[in-house]
Design a protein around this motif. Structure first.
Motif, PDB file in Angstrom:
ATOM      1  N   LYS A 683       0.804  -1.225   0.000  1.00 20.50           N
ATOM      2  CA  LYS A 683       0.000   0.000   0.000  1.00 20.50           C
ATOM      3  C   LYS A 683       0.839   1.277   0.000  1.00 20.50           C
ATOM      4  O   LYS A 683       0.345   2.355   0.295  1.00 20.50           O
ATOM      5  N   MET A 684       2.118   1.181  -0.353  1.00 23.09           N
ATOM      6  CA  MET A 684       2.985   2.347  -0.407  1.00 23.09           C
ATOM      7  C   MET A 684       3.330   2.659  -1.853  1.00 23.09           C
ATOM      8  O   MET A 684       3.787   1.789  -2.592  1.00 23.09           O
ATOM      9  N   GLN A 685       3.078   3.902  -2.267  1.00 22.29           N
ATOM     10  CA  GLN A 685       3.347   4.336  -3.630  1.00 22.29           C
ATOM     11  C   GLN A 685       4.783   4.840  -3.743  1.00 22.29           C
ATOM     12  O   GLN A 685       5.240   5.639  -2.916  1.00 22.29           O
ATOM     13  N   ASN A 686       5.518   4.369  -4.769  1.00 25.27           N
ATOM     14  CA  ASN A 686       6.886   4.813  -5.008  1.00 25.27           C
ATOM     15  C   ASN A 686       7.022   5.337  -6.425  1.00 25.27           C
ATOM     16  O   ASN A 686       6.843   4.592  -7.389  1.00 25.27           O
ATOM     17  N   SER A 687       7.309   6.630  -6.539  1.00 24.91           N
ATOM     18  CA  SER A 687       7.498   7.256  -7.846  1.00 24.91           C
ATOM     19  C   SER A 687       8.906   6.952  -8.331  1.00 24.91           C
ATOM     20  O   SER A 687       9.893   7.296  -7.689  1.00 24.91           O
ATOM     21  N   MET A 688       9.010   6.284  -9.497  1.00 18.82           N
ATOM     22  CA  MET A 688      10.307   5.891 -10.055  1.00 18.82           C
ATOM     23  C   MET A 688      10.724   6.918 -11.107  1.00 18.82           C
ATOM     24  O   MET A 688      10.015   7.121 -12.098  1.00 18.82           O
ATOM     25  N   THR A 689      11.855   7.562 -10.866  1.00 19.23           N
ATOM     26  CA  THR A 689      12.339   8.598 -11.780  1.00 19.23           C
ATOM     27  C   THR A 689      13.618   8.135 -12.471  1.00 19.23           C
ATOM     28  O   THR A 689      14.283   7.203 -12.024  1.00 19.23           O
ATOM     29  N   CYS A 690      13.966   8.808 -13.570  1.00 20.51           N
ATOM     30  CA  CYS A 690      15.185   8.420 -14.285  1.00 20.51           C
ATOM     31  C   CYS A 690      16.375   9.207 -13.735  1.00 20.51           C
ATOM     32  O   CYS A 690      16.237  10.362 -13.328  1.00 20.51           O
ATOM     33  N   GLY A 691      17.530   8.551 -13.730  1.00 20.65           N
ATOM     34  CA  GLY A 691      18.731   9.159 -13.175  1.00 20.65           C
ATOM     35  C   GLY A 691      19.549   9.929 -14.193  1.00 20.65           C
ATOM     36  O   GLY A 691      20.589  10.493 -13.855  1.00 20.65           O
ATOM     37  N   ALA A 692      19.103   9.923 -15.447  1.00 24.19           N
ATOM     38  CA  ALA A 692      19.849  10.633 -16.502  1.00 24.19           C
ATOM     39  C   ALA A 692      18.880  11.001 -17.622  1.00 24.19           C
ATOM     40  O   ALA A 692      17.774  10.470 -17.710  1.00 24.19           O
ATOM     41  N   THR A 693      19.296  11.932 -18.488  1.00 24.57           N
ATOM     42  CA  THR A 693      18.502  12.305 -19.660  1.00 24.57           C
ATOM     43  C   THR A 693      18.789  11.324 -20.792  1.00 24.57           C
ATOM     44  O   THR A 693      19.931  10.901 -20.989  1.00 24.57           O
ATOM     45  N   GLY A 694      17.744  10.923 -21.507  1.00 25.72           N
ATOM     46  CA  GLY A 694      17.948   9.982 -22.609  1.00 25.72           C
ATOM     47  C   GLY A 694      16.642   9.621 -23.283  1.00 25.72           C
ATOM     48  O   GLY A 694      15.596  10.250 -23.042  1.00 25.72           O
ATOM     49  N   ILE A 695      16.689   8.602 -24.117  1.00 29.13           N
ATOM     50  CA  ILE A 695      15.511   8.120 -24.841  1.00 29.13           C
ATOM     51  C   ILE A 695      15.184   6.713 -24.350  1.00 29.13           C
ATOM     52  O   ILE A 695      16.081   5.884 -24.169  1.00 29.13           O
ATOM     53  N   VAL A 696      13.887   6.454 -24.118  1.00 28.33           N
ATOM     54  CA  VAL A 696      13.467   5.147 -23.615  1.00 28.33           C
ATOM     55  C   VAL A 696      13.758   4.089 -24.668  1.00 28.33           C
ATOM     56  O   VAL A 696      13.245   4.136 -25.785  1.00 28.33           O
ATOM     57  N   LYS A 697      14.603   3.128 -24.301  1.00 26.99           N
ATOM     58  CA  LYS A 697      15.040   2.096 -25.229  1.00 26.99           C
ATOM     59  C   LYS A 697      14.308   0.766 -24.976  1.00 26.99           C
ATOM     60  O   LYS A 697      13.911   0.076 -25.909  1.00 26.99           O
ATOM     61  N   ILE A 698      14.171   0.414 -23.698  1.00 27.48           N
ATOM     62  CA  ILE A 698      13.527  -0.855 -23.327  1.00 27.48           C
ATOM     63  C   ILE A 698      12.439  -0.581 -22.304  1.00 27.48           C
ATOM     64  O   ILE A 698      12.641   0.162 -21.347  1.00 27.48           O
TER      65      ILE A 698
END
Length: 717
Positions: A683-698
């Protein structure tokens, strides 16, 4: 799967006694029962009570309620989901009723299933514990329609206090101090920003129907307010089925202090003093103590009287807790009222001698309180450490799941009480709260309670999941905690960069290493004497000394061990130690010995392999200790280490959970710090952020998918 009932009475009649041995129940705190701390209003066997109650909960609180019910002569019914079919609370109860799948929404929150269990088992009353349906007025209404007693307050009390806006109005009407805020519900993120600006940052965004720290966020600017509204409303819907939010002024550096109250159905009400609950992470309590080191008698009395006044305004009966925020000048403000038993209720029981579960059952049956306000004293000090299956090195505790293959509670120590719903072999799953145990230690003084807590944590053995004992143990010895200088910001202020484990001073490190090399000597002696497997002697001559090198934290430390007259004589660096040989037992995970026959030391051997690599748990923290003979040590430095992998462009699951939302797709350009997905566990929400700038590959995930710890979710190119 059809519902079915396990009845212990029928099993005892038709099955051999041998088959029932696994169902035997034991008190979660045997030393507590022998000492008989529930002295203020002992159980009266001649007083009328319920014949049978159903416990609409699970885990440690269900076990806790069963214990008191048995002492009162009340039969108990447990309910359980698929995930809990072999749980401790099921075996402790007289009967057990299956209520559905593992997900709480389909079992413990399923009112129809609980009501069916009540009907089939013919329970006269339902004790809800805490969480789940404990503060659900609709559930209470349905029980009353079936003529079943709810062991808790009235529908009106639950409704009035369950809505944070209404509770604040009722508190103000009763003359209770309240926090400034917006008297209405927040419509959306824009409205949240508008109201936050009007109140003035910082503000607290929280669920109207919330509790237990769920659905709460602090906002210090507009961006915080937007993000906080979104995540808190999602979390509130997941936890309570209600996404309504409100905003109020956030008080800086407050203490979280709550007052335990009891009221009966005859208009009587008392307060049982306070509990200090300031040490929190993500608005959930970590360590609680009673009484508070901060309150003076005048403030305690004022807070207690306001809590009782609110109780009488509501016509409240049963156990309840009025929570306050207290500023640095001892000004206090109403936060909320929990119309149920609190998780931390055992520390109040320890210092007052009152069994709160017994009082709830008495009150529900219609009896008057036997206790007067003048009877309530403060006897000693109690501290509760919430032992969780979580990793304290990850944001003060991301949940951990797994099976407990070794589990031993330190209940043999004086003044120690363990309230738990698990045992060796139990599984911690993603479906429920990750609590393992409430470790309660009490003594005549605060210092004694702290000392006993430290000793208990050092001897608590948990294998199979990551747990938060390293953090708990470190807090108990930290200067500000020992002085009592704490607030709800304690963890952030003391561990600003996150918890990194205990830093040993040389004196303590050498004591740990002295026992570690003694373990090595014992292990080497056994290997030289016997083949593994059959005890076939392979050498007549026993080695009586070792020249060793200990590698720890990039440091090489010379060590010598010799065995004489029942001792290991150890030299670590330039320090000498004497360790009793018979204390070193390779078959036991816990080593209790004395340094030089005087200073007691507790060390846990978490693991050991044939290459001299040991994992030692000392003072709560796990250390990697490598022990080699001198010839072997010469070659170790030539072994190459694995290169570190760059994960800045990979998003890994921080814990097992369910993907609640995905906000990008393959080919999207994303920037550092942007939210890519939200993972929910317990029941705990965790926002996952990216650690670098880039383009989503996978993209390896989609909404609703279950993921494991360290699974690759998203990768950038």
């Amino acid at each position: 799967m059809a519902s079915y009932l396990i009845n212990r009475v029928l099993l005892e009649r038709y099955l051999p006694k041998l088959a029932l041995q696994g169902l035997a129940s034991t008190c979660s705190c045997p030393r507590l029962e022998k000492r008989g701390i529930y002295t203020l209003d002992p159980i009266d066997k001649d007083e009328s009570t319920f014949n049978k109650i159903l416990i609409a909960n699970r885990g440690e609180i269900a076990c806790r309620i069963i214990d008191t019910s048995k002492r009162m002569g009340i039969q108990t019914v447990a309910v359980y989901s698929v995930a809990d079919r072999q749980s401790k609370h099921v075996s402790k109860a007289d009967e057990a009723f299956f209520i559905g799948p593992a997900a709480a929404s389909e079992s413990y929150l399923n009112m129809d299933k609980i009501l069916e269990a009540v009907k089939v088992t013919r329970a006269e009353a339902v004790h809800p514990g805490y969480g789940f349906l404990s503060e659900n007025a609709q559930f209470v209404q349905k029980l009353e329609e079936q003529g079943v007693c709810f062991v808790g307050p009235s529908v009106d009390s639950i409704t009035g206090m369950g809505d944070k806006l209404e509770s604040k109005r009722l508190a103000a009407r009763a003359g209770v101090n309240t926090i400034p805020g917006y008297d209405g519900l927040i419509k959306d993120a824009d409205h949240c920003v508008q109201i936050s600006r009007e109140i003035g940052y910082p503000v607290m965004i929280k669920a109207s129907a919330g509790g237990g720290g769920k659905g709460m966020r602090i906002a210090r600017n507009d961006q915080d307010a937007r993000t906080g509204f979104k995540l808190s409303s999602q979390e509130a819907m997941s936890s309570f089925g209600d996404s309504r939010m409100l905003v109020e002024k956030f008080i800086e550096n407050p203490r979280h202090i709550e007052i335990q109250i009891l009221g009966d159905k005859h208009g009587n009400a008392i307060y049982l003093n306070e509990r200090e609950c300031s040490i929190q992470r993500r608005n959930q309590k970590v360590i609680e103590e009673a009484p508070s080191v901060f309150l003076d008698e005048e403030t305690r009395k004022a807070m207690g009287e306001q809590a009782v006044r609110l109780c009488k305004e509501l016509g409240y009966y049963s156990a309840g807790t009025v929570e306050f925020l207290v500023d640095e000048n001892r000004n206090f403000y109403f936060l909320e009222m929990n119309t149920r038993l609190q998780v931390e209720h055992p520390i109040t029981e320890c210092i007052t001698g009152v069994d709160l579960v017994q009082q709830m059952l008495r009150i529900a049956k219609g009896h008057k309180l036997n206790i007067k306000q003048e009877d309530v004293k403060i006897n000693g000090w109690a501290i509760e450490n919430r032992v969780y299956a979580e990793d304290p090195y990850k944001n003060f505790g991301l949940p951990s799941v797994g099976r407990l293959y070794t589990y031993r509670e330190p209940t043999s120590l004086p003044g120690v009480r363990c309230d738990s719903g698990i045992e060796e072999g139990s599984e911690i799953s993603i479906f429920y709260d990750p609590m393992i145990c409430k470790l309660v230690c009490y003594g005549k003084t605060r210092d004694e309670a702290i000392e006993r807590s430290i000793a208990a944590l050092d001897q608590y053995i948990i294998r199979g999941v990551t747990h938060n004992i390293p953090l708990l143990r470190d807090i108990l010895t930290e200067k500000r905690f020992v002085e009592g200088s704490i607030s709800t910001n304690y963890l952030k202020e003391v561990y600003g960069d996150g918890f990194e484990g205990r830093k040993l001073v040389d004196a303590d490190k050498y004591k740990m290493l002295a026992v570690s090399v003694s373990l090595f000597a014992k292990w080497d002696t056994r290997n030289r004497l016997f083949l593994n497997g059959p005890r076939i002697r392979i050498h007549e001559k026993i080695r009586d000394s070792w020249d060793l090198v200990v590698k720890m934290d990039e440091e090489n430390i010379p060590a010598k061990v010799s065995q004489t007259n029942g001792f290991y004589d150890v030299r670590i660096g330039d320090q000498d130690f004497k360790i009793t040989k018979e204390d070193i037992n390779l078959a036991e995970p816990l080593i209790l010995t004395k340094i030089n026959g005087e200073e007691p030391v507790a060390i846990q051997l978490a693991s050991r392999n044939a290459h001299g690599e040991h994992q030692i748990i000392f003072q709560g923290t796990k250390y990697d200790v490598k022990i080699y003979t001198k010839p072997t040590a010469k070659y170790i430095d030539f072994i190459k280490t694995k290169p570190k992998i760059d994960v800045s462009k990979k998003v890994l699951a921080p814990m097992p959970g369910v993907v609640k939302s995905v906000s990008c797709k393959v080919g999207d350009k994303v920037v550092e710090g942007q939210e890519l997905c939200v993972v929910e566990a317990m029941k705990m929400q965790n926002s996952m952020t990216c650690g670098a700038t880039g383009i989503v590959k996978i993209m390896n995930i989609k909404e609703g998918q279950t993921v494991g710890e360290n699974d690759l979710l998203i990768e950038l190119e």
